[in-house]
Design a protein around this motif. Structure first.
Motif, mmCIF file in Angstrom:
data_model
loop_
_atom_site.group_PDB
_atom_site.id
_atom_site.type_symbol
_atom_site.label_atom_id
_atom_site.label_comp_id
_atom_site.label_asym_id
_atom_site.label_seq_id
_atom_site.Cartn_x
_atom_site.Cartn_y
_atom_site.Cartn_z
ATOM 1 N N HIS A 162 14.752 -8.284 10.383
ATOM 2 C CA HIS A 162 13.967 -8.804 9.200
ATOM 3 C C HIS A 162 12.530 -8.225 9.163
ATOM 4 O O HIS A 162 12.162 -8.076 10.256
ATOM 5 C CB HIS A 162 13.696 -10.238 9.097
ATOM 6 N N VAL A 163 12.174 -7.535 8.316
ATOM 7 C CA VAL A 163 10.898 -6.949 8.146
ATOM 8 C C VAL A 163 9.757 -7.874 7.470
ATOM 9 O O VAL A 163 9.999 -7.813 6.074
ATOM 10 C CB VAL A 163 10.917 -5.489 7.499
ATOM 11 N N THR A 164 8.511 -7.672 7.772
ATOM 12 C CA THR A 164 7.500 -8.361 7.304
ATOM 13 C C THR A 164 6.244 -7.566 7.581
ATOM 14 O O THR A 164 5.972 -6.903 8.528
ATOM 15 C CB THR A 164 7.017 -9.785 7.792
ATOM 16 N N LEU A 165 5.544 -7.202 6.489
ATOM 17 C CA LEU A 165 4.405 -6.128 6.156
ATOM 18 C C LEU A 165 3.207 -6.818 5.994
ATOM 19 O O LEU A 165 2.810 -7.468 4.833
ATOM 20 C CB LEU A 165 4.717 -5.170 5.551
ATOM 21 N N ALA A 166 2.186 -6.671 6.587
ATOM 22 C CA ALA A 166 0.962 -7.185 6.530
ATOM 23 C C ALA A 166 0.017 -6.170 6.002
ATOM 24 O O ALA A 166 -0.654 -5.154 6.468
ATOM 25 C CB ALA A 166 0.138 -7.526 8.148
ATOM 26 N N ALA A 167 -0.045 -6.577 4.765
ATOM 27 C CA ALA A 167 -0.661 -5.491 3.712
ATOM 28 C C ALA A 167 -2.140 -5.088 3.760
ATOM 29 O O ALA A 167 -2.547 -4.071 3.697
ATOM 30 C CB ALA A 167 -0.127 -5.785 2.231
ATOM 31 N N ASP A 168 -2.795 -6.091 4.475
ATOM 32 C CA ASP A 168 -4.194 -5.858 4.589
ATOM 33 C C ASP A 168 -4.574 -5.427 5.921
ATOM 34 O O ASP A 168 -5.761 -5.134 6.346
ATOM 35 C CB ASP A 168 -5.125 -7.252 4.171
ATOM 36 N N ALA A 169 -3.566 -5.215 6.651
ATOM 37 C CA ALA A 169 -3.580 -4.530 7.977
ATOM 38 C C ALA A 169 -2.890 -3.259 8.279
ATOM 39 O O ALA A 169 -2.521 -2.697 9.125
ATOM 40 C CB ALA A 169 -2.993 -5.484 9.121
ATOM 41 N N MET A 170 -2.908 -2.626 7.116
ATOM 42 C CA MET A 170 -2.743 -1.216 6.921
ATOM 43 C C MET A 170 -3.212 -0.305 5.853
ATOM 44 O O MET A 170 -4.017 -1.180 4.949
ATOM 45 C CB MET A 170 -1.052 -1.183 6.763
ATOM 46 N N THR A 171 -3.260 0.825 5.912
ATOM 47 C CA THR A 171 -3.953 1.812 5.290
ATOM 48 C C THR A 171 -3.549 2.963 5.076
ATOM 49 O O THR A 171 -2.752 3.305 5.898
ATOM 50 C CB THR A 171 -5.771 1.574 5.442
ATOM 51 N N ASP A 172 -4.300 3.959 4.516
ATOM 52 C CA ASP A 172 -3.811 5.473 4.327
ATOM 53 C C ASP A 172 -4.712 6.288 3.989
ATOM 54 O O ASP A 172 -5.961 5.805 3.725
ATOM 55 C CB ASP A 172 -2.681 5.370 3.199
ATOM 56 N N SER A 173 -4.701 7.603 4.278
ATOM 57 C CA SER A 173 -5.716 8.532 3.831
ATOM 58 C C SER A 173 -5.593 8.796 2.200
ATOM 59 O O SER A 173 -6.612 9.253 1.599
ATOM 60 C CB SER A 173 -5.370 9.856 4.534
ATOM 61 N N ASP A 174 -4.494 8.312 1.542
ATOM 62 C CA ASP A 174 -4.329 8.214 0.227
ATOM 63 C C ASP A 174 -4.086 6.905 -0.413
ATOM 64 O O ASP A 174 -3.192 6.391 -0.208
ATOM 65 C CB ASP A 174 -3.115 9.464 -0.107
ATOM 66 N N ALA A 175 -4.874 6.334 -1.257
ATOM 67 C CA ALA A 175 -4.667 5.272 -1.979
ATOM 68 C C ALA A 175 -3.583 4.977 -2.658
ATOM 69 O O ALA A 175 -2.805 4.212 -2.926
ATOM 70 C CB ALA A 175 -6.098 4.800 -2.689
ATOM 71 N N ASP A 176 -3.137 6.146 -3.704
ATOM 72 C CA ASP A 176 -1.963 6.192 -4.242
ATOM 73 C C ASP A 176 -0.787 6.105 -3.411
ATOM 74 O O ASP A 176 0.311 5.207 -3.768
ATOM 75 C CB ASP A 176 -1.960 7.214 -5.173
ATOM 76 N N ALA A 177 -0.622 6.780 -2.190
ATOM 77 C CA ALA A 177 0.316 6.654 -1.434
ATOM 78 C C ALA A 177 0.568 5.270 -0.739
ATOM 79 O O ALA A 177 1.783 4.768 -0.752
ATOM 80 C CB ALA A 177 0.472 7.521 0.021
ATOM 81 N N HIS A 178 -0.553 4.694 -0.349
ATOM 82 C CA HIS A 178 -0.530 3.214 0.071
ATOM 83 C C HIS A 178 0.051 2.229 -0.857
ATOM 84 O O HIS A 178 0.742 1.570 -0.644
ATOM 85 C CB HIS A 178 -2.054 2.916 0.433
ATOM 86 N N ARG A 179 -0.519 2.554 -2.140
ATOM 87 C CA ARG A 179 -0.139 1.797 -3.234
ATOM 88 C C ARG A 179 1.388 1.497 -3.539
ATOM 89 O O ARG A 179 2.166 0.568 -3.824
ATOM 90 C CB ARG A 179 -0.855 1.679 -4.472
ATOM 91 N N HIS A 180 1.949 2.877 -3.567
ATOM 92 C CA HIS A 180 3.128 3.214 -3.741
ATOM 93 C C HIS A 180 4.055 2.617 -2.819
ATOM 94 O O HIS A 180 4.994 1.697 -3.050
ATOM 95 C CB HIS A 180 3.650 4.691 -3.895
ATOM 96 N N SER A 181 3.941 2.471 -1.582
ATOM 97 C CA SER A 181 4.549 1.970 -0.405
ATOM 98 C C SER A 181 4.416 0.423 -0.470
ATOM 99 O O SER A 181 5.535 -0.230 -0.344
ATOM 100 C CB SER A 181 4.010 2.553 0.836
ATOM 101 N N ILE A 182 3.529 -0.126 -0.816
ATOM 102 C CA ILE A 182 3.319 -1.615 -0.940
ATOM 103 C C ILE A 182 3.999 -2.188 -2.100
ATOM 104 O O ILE A 182 4.646 -3.108 -2.017
ATOM 105 C CB ILE A 182 1.679 -1.963 -1.188
ATOM 106 N N THR A 183 4.028 -1.292 -3.361
ATOM 107 C CA THR A 183 4.587 -2.059 -4.704
ATOM 108 C C THR A 183 6.162 -1.418 -4.807
ATOM 109 O O THR A 183 6.966 -2.210 -5.400
ATOM 110 C CB THR A 183 3.479 -1.503 -5.842
ATOM 111 N N LYS A 184 6.582 -0.295 -4.258
ATOM 112 C CA LYS A 184 7.808 -0.023 -4.727
ATOM 113 C C LYS A 184 8.737 0.156 -3.533
ATOM 114 O O LYS A 184 9.921 0.236 -3.505
ATOM 115 C CB LYS A 184 7.502 1.535 -5.004
ATOM 116 N N ILE A 185 8.195 0.538 -2.303
ATOM 117 C CA ILE A 185 9.206 0.516 -1.251
ATOM 118 C C ILE A 185 9.225 -0.608 -0.442
ATOM 119 O O ILE A 185 10.501 -1.157 -0.061
ATOM 120 C CB ILE A 185 8.769 1.556 -0.031
ATOM 121 N N PHE A 186 8.066 -1.251 -0.080
ATOM 122 C CA PHE A 186 8.324 -2.406 1.085
ATOM 123 C C PHE A 186 9.088 -3.800 0.469
ATOM 124 O O PHE A 186 9.579 -4.172 1.058
ATOM 125 C CB PHE A 186 6.717 -2.768 1.376
ATOM 126 N N PRO A 187 8.995 -3.895 -0.891
ATOM 127 C CA PRO A 187 9.730 -4.969 -1.615
ATOM 128 C C PRO A 187 11.395 -5.007 -1.380
ATOM 129 O O PRO A 187 12.002 -5.882 -1.229
ATOM 130 C CB PRO A 187 9.253 -4.869 -2.899
#
Length: 193
Positions: A149-174
């Protein structure tokens, strides 16, 4: 999907929070904020007797064990500075922590991470670290494929690219698990222990 539950046997897995990685420019969260939130998660997990896994990426000085293959990404030249692969001070000095060294993006392939987790009966992992779209996402995908089971702490991760971060958070992680804040995860941890 918001964070709804944490299994009794949950581990915190922190990806690449090391000197050479936290020094890069990050978005949308600063590396300092990610380290602070990750340290808060680690403190809460340790206080509840749950495992904390510190994953770092490292390579031999000659680069012989670096990931190979054709791509269009230009690798930085030269050797990395001394100590670039050392975990940040805010997370060290806890001998009970599990240390994993990886040579790839994800923390499962080519490491003993799965073995370390299964030996402890772990059924769920909470993930955080840098970079969201590379090390964290690769590890989340593999964890899901391994049946955790996977849980992701969204405010305890970041990226060099804000769009890449947002894509992972909104499209992949769910598709892989539940996503929440550090505070939500710590609160849920306290409520279920």
């Amino acid at each position: 999907m918001p964070v709804t539950t944490l299994d009794d046997r949950t581990a915190l897995v922190l990806i690449d929070l090391q000197r050479g990685v936290v020094g890069i420019s990050c978005q949308p969260h600063s590396a300092a904020a990610v380290v602070e939130n990750s340290a808060a998660l680690a403190h809460a997990f340790r206080a509840h007797g749950l495992p904390v896994v510190l994953v770092r990426v490292s390579f031999a000085a000659d680069g012989a064990d670096q990931l190979k293959g054709r791509n269009e990404f230009r690798r930085p030249g030269g050797n990395p500075p001394e100590g670039w692969d050392r975990i940040v001070d805010e997370l060290t000095d806890h001998p009970e922590d599990i240390h994993v060294t990886k040579r790839n993006w994800g923390a499962f392939y080519g490491t003993d991470l799965d073995l370390q987790l299964r030996r402890r009966g772990i059924t769920q992992i909470v993930l955080a670290g840098i970079a969201t779209s590379i090390g964290v996402e690769s590890t989340a995908r593999a964890a899901h494929e391994h049946g955790y089971h996977v849980t992701l702490a969204a405010d305890a991760m970041t990226d060099s690219d804000a769009d890449a971060h947002r894509h992972s958070i909104t499209k992949i992680f769910p598709r892989l698990g539940e996503t929440g804040s550090t505070a939500e995860i710590v609160e849920l941890l306290a409520a279920t222990r």
